[in-house]
Every structure is written in structure tokens, then in C-alpha cells.
Motif scaffolding. Structure first.
Motif, mmCIF file in Angstrom:
data_model
loop_
_atom_site.group_PDB
_atom_site.id
_atom_site.type_symbol
_atom_site.label_atom_id
_atom_site.label_comp_id
_atom_site.label_asym_id
_atom_site.label_seq_id
_atom_site.Cartn_x
_atom_site.Cartn_y
_atom_site.Cartn_z
ATOM 1 N N LYS A 56 0.826 -1.199 0.000
ATOM 2 C CA LYS A 56 0.000 0.000 0.000
ATOM 3 C C LYS A 56 0.864 1.255 0.000
ATOM 4 C CE LYS A 56 -0.887 0.903 4.914
ATOM 5 N NZ LYS A 56 -1.933 1.241 5.887
ATOM 6 N N ARG A 58 0.404 5.873 -0.887
ATOM 7 C CA ARG A 58 -0.337 6.886 -1.649
ATOM 8 C C ARG A 58 0.054 6.873 -3.108
ATOM 9 N NH1 ARG A 58 -0.002 12.247 1.992
ATOM 10 N NH2 ARG A 58 -0.833 13.061 0.036
ATOM 11 N N SER A 59 -0.761 7.495 -3.923
ATOM 12 C CA SER A 59 -0.453 7.645 -5.340
ATOM 13 C C SER A 59 0.920 8.301 -5.486
ATOM 14 C CB SER A 59 -1.536 8.506 -5.999
ATOM 15 O OG SER A 59 -1.249 8.666 -7.357
ATOM 16 N N SER A 61 3.774 6.879 -4.621
ATOM 17 C CA SER A 61 4.714 6.429 -3.584
ATOM 18 C C SER A 61 5.721 5.410 -4.104
ATOM 19 C CB SER A 61 3.947 5.858 -2.383
ATOM 20 O OG SER A 61 3.136 4.777 -2.770
ATOM 21 N N HIS A 219 -4.888 0.283 -3.077
ATOM 22 C CA HIS A 219 -5.185 1.500 -2.320
ATOM 23 C C HIS A 219 -6.201 1.216 -1.227
ATOM 24 C CE1 HIS A 219 -3.283 4.797 -4.359
ATOM 25 N NE2 HIS A 219 -3.683 4.370 -5.533
ATOM 26 N N GLU A 232 4.161 -1.053 3.381
ATOM 27 C CA GLU A 232 3.730 0.300 3.033
ATOM 28 C C GLU A 232 4.885 1.110 2.473
ATOM 29 O OE1 GLU A 232 1.755 2.500 6.111
ATOM 30 O OE2 GLU A 232 1.455 4.240 4.804
ATOM 31 N N SER A 234 6.158 4.911 1.323
ATOM 32 C CA SER A 234 5.889 6.331 1.440
ATOM 33 C C SER A 234 7.060 7.078 0.812
ATOM 34 C CB SER A 234 5.738 6.709 2.920
ATOM 35 O OG SER A 234 5.593 8.104 3.036
#
Ligand SMILES: Nc1ncnc2c1ncn2[C@@H]1O[C@H](COP(=O)(O)OP(=O)(O)OP(=O)(O)O)[C@@H](O)[C@H]1O
Ligand SMILES: [Mg+2]
Length: 241
Positions: A56, A58-59, A61, A219, A232, A234
Motif C-alpha cells: 500500500k 499513496r499515489s 509512492s 489503495h 507500506e 511512502s
């Protein structure tokens, strides 16, 4: 894990040991100079065989960038990737081609189905590319369509199927050559929540029944519960939980 006995049999079946994916200090930038985008900035992780791992973030990342690298579709600027015991940097063009064809199944958000072919023909494409025996191919295609709940839809073309059904054809196709690893980039991105959950549950089920390892970018927070673990990203880095 609850089915550890089954998992260890799968490992013996494949004649391979160790994690399915090992990624060490991956860096990947696009462009150069002041305009450079650092999509991955030193990513490291391991994925054991037989797990369903959600990716996962954010767009922007770095999820797609990472999946492309692990799937041998792109090369890192720095770092090491081992898939199914093979160091990708040592495989060369043909070795990568064979790894992708024989050991990895890809599921893209846009499905990637061929419009003029039926569901059954789409599922059979990877086996054709491998030069599999036509009888073996037909039997496997029928089994896979049944596995994804599409009995009776074999003759329909993508345009004649619903979004969720198309996505299930794409999953069946990704499984055609009995891959060791499934790589899926937001496979439920274009589906409504209910259909998305059904597709994710299907992935969960095939990871068990087909004894594959899956790395799935998503997402959707509600889908993360189904994963054995969640990675994740980031800003191009793995966030520790
Ligand atoms: N071919 C490219 N050329 C230049 N920059 C790129 C390219 N592909 C990706 N990027 C940049 O790299 C970063 C990571 O992109 P990536 O597609 O991996 O993100 P993502 O996590 O998959 O996002 P999304 O959830 O929107 O799909 C972004 O800042 C993006 O703009
Ligand atoms: Mg993406």
C-alpha cells in the motif's frame, strides 16, 4: 501460518528454498538533474513463499515502480532483486523472459485482455506462448475458468463480460502457466467495493489452492485485512510498522 504442512510441501514441489522475493537497497530514479524523480530510495524486504502480501501507499509512492522491478520489467539503478532464488541482474534478456513467462503471473489494473478473443482464448495465451500441448491447454483453461467462477462464460469476449468478470479472466490468465509468483497492480482499482472484495477474496483463495506467492498493490484499506502482511511505501521508502 495455519497450513504450514501444505506450504512446506509446495516448497519441496518447486525444488526451491528460501524466500520467494528478496529485495535489497533498491533505488530507481526517473529523469536526471534537477528534474529527477526518486521513485524508490533504498527499499529492502523479503517475502516468504506462499504469502499474500499487500503493497500500500499513496499515489506516486512507488508501488508500480517496485512491481515492475520485481517482475523483471524494469531495472533498478542500484540494489539487488532475487525472485524464486534467481538474482535478476544475472539472468540476461532471455533468462528474464523465461522467468516472466514460466514463473510469474501479472495482473494489471487495466486487465490487458485481448478484445477479439474469448475468455477461454485469453486465458490460454500464456500456455500458447510456452508451446503447451493443446489438450493440456484446453483442460487447464477449463479448470481455471471454473476456479474463478466463470463456468459457462468461456465463449464470451471481454466486451460481453462485466468488469468483475473481466478481472477474473485476467486472474485466470495470470495463473495459466502455474506461476510461483503473482504480481498484481491494483487489481480491484476499477471495480465497485463489493466486486473488489470478491476479487480480493478470490486472490486469497488461489494463493492457498494454487500454492503461489502474491504481491498485490492496492489503495483499498478494507482489502488489506485479507493479506498475510502489509508493506507500506511512502515517498519511495518502506514504512516500518
Ligand atoms: N516513466 C516515468 N517517468 C518519469 N517519472 C515516473 C515514471 N513512472 C513513474 N514516475 C514517477 O515515479 C513516482 C512513483 O510512481 P509509481 O507509478 O511507482 O507510483 P504508484 O505508487 O504506483 O502510484 P499510483 O498509486 O498512482 O499508481 C511518481 O512520482 C511518478 O510520477
Ligand atoms: Mg501505480
Amino acid at each position: 501460518m495455519s497450513e504450514s504442512a501444505e506450504t512446506s510441501t509446495a516448497v519441496l514441489d518447486q525444488g526451491a528454498q528460501g524466500p520467494m522475493i528478496v529485495v535489497e537497497d533498491l533505488h530507481r530514479s526517473y529523469g536526471s538533474g534537477a528534474a529527477a524523480v526518486h521513485a524508490l530510495r533504498g527499499v529492502s524486504f523479503e517475502i516468504p513463499r506462499g504469502e499474500l502480501v499487500a503493497l500500500k501507499g499513496r499515489s506516486g509512492s512507488g508501488k508500480t515502480t517496485l512491481l515492475n522491478l520485481v517482475g523483471g520489467l524494469d531495472e533498478p539503478d542500484r540494489g539487488r532483486i532475487t525472485v524464486d532464488g534467481r538474482d535478476l541482474s544475472e539472468l540476461g534478456e532471455n533468462g528474464l523472459l523465461e522467468l516472466r513467462r514460466d514463473r510469474i503471473g501479472f495482473i494489471f489494473q487495466s486487465f490487458g485482455l485481448i478484445p477479439i478473443l474469448t475468455a477461454a482464448e485469453n486465458v490460454g495465451i500464456p500456455m500458447r506462448m510456452r508451446g503447451a500441448d493443446p489438450r493440456e491447454r484446453e483442460e487447464r483453461v477449463e479448470l481455471l475458468l471454473s476456479l474463478v467462477g466463470l463456468d459457462g462464460h468461456a465463449g464470451q469476449r471481454p466486451g460481453e463480460l462485466s468488469g468483475g468478470q473481466r478481472q477474473r479472466v485476467a486472474i485466470a490468465r495470470a495463473l495459466a502457466n502455474t506461476p510461483a509468483l503473482l504480481i498484481a497492480d491494483e487489481p480491484t482499482g476499477q471495480l465497485d467495493a463489493g466486486t473488489g472484495l470478491a476479487v480480493m477474496e478470490l486472490l486469497r483463495a488461489v494463493v492457498r489452492s494454487e500454492r503461489v506467492t502474491a504481491l498485490v498493490a492496492t489503495h483499498d484499506a478494507t482489502l488489506l485485512d485479507l493479506a498475510d502482511r502489509v508493506l507500506e511505501l511512502s515517498d519511495g521508502e518502506i514504512v516500518e510498522h
